[in-house]
Design an enzyme around this catalytic site. Structure first.
Site, PDB file in Angstrom:
ATOM      1  N   PRO A  25       0.831  -1.209   0.000  1.00 42.01           N
ATOM      2  CA  PRO A  25       0.000   0.000   0.000  1.00 42.01           C
ATOM      3  C   PRO A  25       0.863   1.257   0.000  1.00 42.01           C
ATOM      4  CG  PRO A  25      -0.022  -1.063   2.158  1.00 42.01           C
ATOM      5  CD  PRO A  25       0.670  -2.003   1.223  1.00 42.01           C
ATOM      6  N   LEU A  26       0.560   2.169  -0.921  1.00 39.42           N
ATOM      7  CA  LEU A  26       1.384   3.363  -1.122  1.00 39.42           C
ATOM      8  C   LEU A  26       0.481   4.586  -1.239  1.00 39.42           C
ATOM      9  CD1 LEU A  26       3.597   1.715  -3.865  1.00 39.42           C
ATOM     10  CD2 LEU A  26       4.469   2.472  -1.640  1.00 39.42           C
ATOM     11  N   THR A  27       0.444   5.399  -0.205  1.00 40.31           N
ATOM     12  CA  THR A  27      -0.339   6.626  -0.263  1.00 40.31           C
ATOM     13  C   THR A  27       0.248   7.549  -1.322  1.00 40.31           C
ATOM     14  OG1 THR A  27      -1.013   6.478   2.036  1.00 40.31           O
ATOM     15  CG2 THR A  27      -1.087   8.650   1.027  1.00 40.31           C
ATOM     16  N   GLN A 101      -6.835  -1.326   1.045  1.00 44.49           N
ATOM     17  CA  GLN A 101      -6.442  -1.128   2.432  1.00 44.49           C
ATOM     18  C   GLN A 101      -7.388  -0.106   3.060  1.00 44.49           C
ATOM     19  OE1 GLN A 101      -3.083   1.269   3.998  1.00 44.49           O
ATOM     20  NE2 GLN A 101      -2.182  -0.696   4.603  1.00 44.49           N
ATOM     21  N   HIS A 177      -5.640  -1.717   8.033  1.00 44.95           N
ATOM     22  CA  HIS A 177      -4.408  -0.989   8.349  1.00 44.95           C
ATOM     23  C   HIS A 177      -4.233  -0.940   9.869  1.00 44.95           C
ATOM     24  CE1 HIS A 177      -1.039   1.535   8.026  1.00 44.95           C
ATOM     25  NE2 HIS A 177      -1.478   2.454   7.173  1.00 44.95           N
ATOM     26  N   ASN A 180       1.844   1.691  11.445  1.00 46.09           N
ATOM     27  CA  ASN A 180       2.343   3.048  11.190  1.00 46.09           C
ATOM     28  C   ASN A 180       1.646   4.161  11.968  1.00 46.09           C
ATOM     29  OD1 ASN A 180       4.286   2.034   9.502  1.00 46.09           O
ATOM     30  ND2 ASN A 180       3.150   2.448   7.624  1.00 46.09           N
ATOM     31  N   TYR A 182      -1.545   4.704  12.959  1.00 42.35           N
ATOM     32  CA  TYR A 182      -2.917   5.125  12.733  1.00 42.35           C
ATOM     33  C   TYR A 182      -3.818   4.471  13.788  1.00 42.35           C
ATOM     34  CZ  TYR A 182      -0.607   7.086   8.759  1.00 42.35           C
ATOM     35  OH  TYR A 182       0.268   7.802   7.990  1.00 42.35           O
ATOM     36  N   ARG A 229      -2.221  -5.507   8.357  1.00 43.86           N
ATOM     37  CA  ARG A 229      -0.828  -5.071   8.319  1.00 43.86           C
ATOM     38  C   ARG A 229      -0.402  -4.506   9.669  1.00 43.86           C
ATOM     39  NH1 ARG A 229       2.212  -0.347   4.764  1.00 43.86           N
ATOM     40  NH2 ARG A 229       3.899  -1.651   3.973  1.00 43.86           N
ATOM     41  N   ASN A 237       4.821   8.468  13.204  1.00 39.85           N
ATOM     42  CA  ASN A 237       3.736   9.062  13.983  1.00 39.85           C
ATOM     43  C   ASN A 237       3.928   8.887  15.494  1.00 39.85           C
ATOM     44  OD1 ASN A 237       2.185  10.176  11.848  1.00 39.85           O
ATOM     45  ND2 ASN A 237       1.364   8.154  11.375  1.00 39.85           N
ATOM     46  N   GLY A 316       7.332  -1.701  -1.978  1.00 42.29           N
ATOM     47  CA  GLY A 316       6.694  -0.403  -1.989  1.00 42.29           C
ATOM     48  C   GLY A 316       7.298   0.533  -2.993  1.00 42.29           C
ATOM     49  N   THR A 317       8.364   1.234  -2.601  1.00 44.73           N
ATOM     50  CA  THR A 317       8.989   2.242  -3.454  1.00 44.73           C
ATOM     51  C   THR A 317       9.355   1.714  -4.851  1.00 44.73           C
ATOM     52  OG1 THR A 317       9.859   3.327  -1.482  1.00 44.73           O
ATOM     53  CG2 THR A 317      10.799   3.980  -3.578  1.00 44.73           C
TER      54      THR A 317
END
Length: 362
Positions: A25-27, A101, A177, A180, A182, A229, A237, A316-317
């Site tokens: 998942p990539l925002t 996601q 999710h 990270n 959240y 995940r 965060n 991801g990247t």
């Protein structure tokens, strides 16, 4: 030589995947601001990556007024779901599989992105520092602590979002999710959860919200269409925990009761501060399909799968800059380099303009 590698097929819950190369998942912030509707350029973006064994979309809002990135997509309105259906149809037309996601940002949301609406969390403790990604340079604000009734309402919002994704938008499943920093992670980690009721304190209490969400979502769409995940040591965060190994062990053990499609674990601290790796804890105690994520090379991913340390790898990247990443891996081609300045902005630049391989020139 083991036959298990990135290119070996795998059964993941309800779905047979053609390979073990997962798009993480990539925002990317390409949805419309305010109403959070997916845009046409997102159709091309996801369809171009349909060669992945599974695409997991960027985090998508389960309810209004919870934006943390200003222009991330949602899955709560008819307009959003209609546009998402164009994405899933395009991916399926190319033989791909795609999960959405779903998330609640919790204290990572900001009133400036949400018509002044307050943000909420497990406890009234603000994230330290500026927002990630959003187009404005803002500092996080102190959230309001959720009531017991509100927690129950959010659980049902997750279930409704999952049903929307599968039954209306045509997704093959959802990833919850829980990473990270959240909302779910805010309940899991004791740095952000100082509650003294049944949702705070002990491991059983801090994981209660997670497991209530999993129960509601799996009841709504079936457990074999659900993944989750986690980020055991991510400092993103302002997250931390006093005993991450104990938390990972508890989650990895108890989550077996849900018979999920998979568990997806970020093995590293993306801030580069912590160096421990609790992915092996999940391999030891979790009995299902385990997806690893966190700066894997193709070679390291192959080795980890061959050795049985994980079952698949989420990249991801590399997928940002290489829509044809699977083909590049197959022929050992060089990879395009991503442009971080375009990660969280609107438009096609740095989104749909990365070059694909030109086989006529090879």
């Amino acid at each position: 030589m083991s036959l298990r590698n990135l290119f070996a097929p795998i059964k993941l819950g309800a779905h047979a995947l053609k390979n073990r190369i997962i798009m993480a998942p990539l925002t990317r912030c390409r949805a419309t601001p305010d109403d959070h509707i997916p845009t046409d350029i997102m159709i091309e973006y996801y369809a171009d990556r349909a060669d992945a064994g599974l695409i997991i979309t960027e985090c998508s809002m389960i309810t209004p007024l919870t934006s943390a990135f200003y222009s991330e997509p949602g899955v709560y309105s008819e307009e959003q779901l209609t546009e998402w259906k164009k994405v899933t149809d395009a991916v399926h037309a190319k033989g791909g599989k795609i999960f959405c996601q779903i998330w609640h940002a919790g204290r990572a949301a900001h009133p400036a992105f949400n018509n002044g609406a307050e943000n909420v969390s497990a406890t009234a403790i603000a994230i330290d520092g500026p927002l990630r990604g959003g187009i404005r340079k803002l500092t996080h604000v102190i959230p309001r602590e959720l009531t017991i009734n509100e927690i129950g309402e959010i659980v049902q919002l997750f279930a409704k979002a999952a049903s929307n994704c599968v039954n209306v938008a045509g997704f093959d499943g959802v990833e919850i999710h829980g990473a990270n920093g959240y909302l779910i992670d805010q309940f899991l980690k004791d740095s952000s959860n100082k509650r003294t009721d049944n949702y705070g304190g002990s491991l059983m209490n801090r994981t209660r919200f997670l497991f209530e969400v999993l129960s509601a979502v799996t009841n709504a769409i079936g457990s074999d269409r659900v993944g989750v995940r986690f980020s055991p040591i991510s400092g993103v965060n302002s997250q931390s925990d006093s005993d991450p190994e104990a938390l990972a062990t508890y989650i990895a053990t108890e989550i077996n009761t849900f018979n999920l499609g998979y568990v997806h674990v970020i093995r590293n601290d993306s801030l580069g501060v912590l160096t421990d790796n609790y992915l092996p804890v999940y391999r030891k105690y979790y009995n299902g399909i385990l997806i690893g994520n966190g700066k894997y090379t193709k070679e390291e991913a192959d080795e980890a799968i061959s050795n049985g340390n994980i079952d698949a790898v989420a990249f991801g990247t590399p997928f940002v800059a290489n829509p044809d990443l699977v083909t590049r891996f197959e022929i050992n081609s060089t990879l395009n380099k991503p442009d971080p300045s375009t990660f969280f902005v609107q438009g096609v630049k740095g989104y749909n303009d990365y070059p694909k391989l030109n086989f006529s020139a090879l």
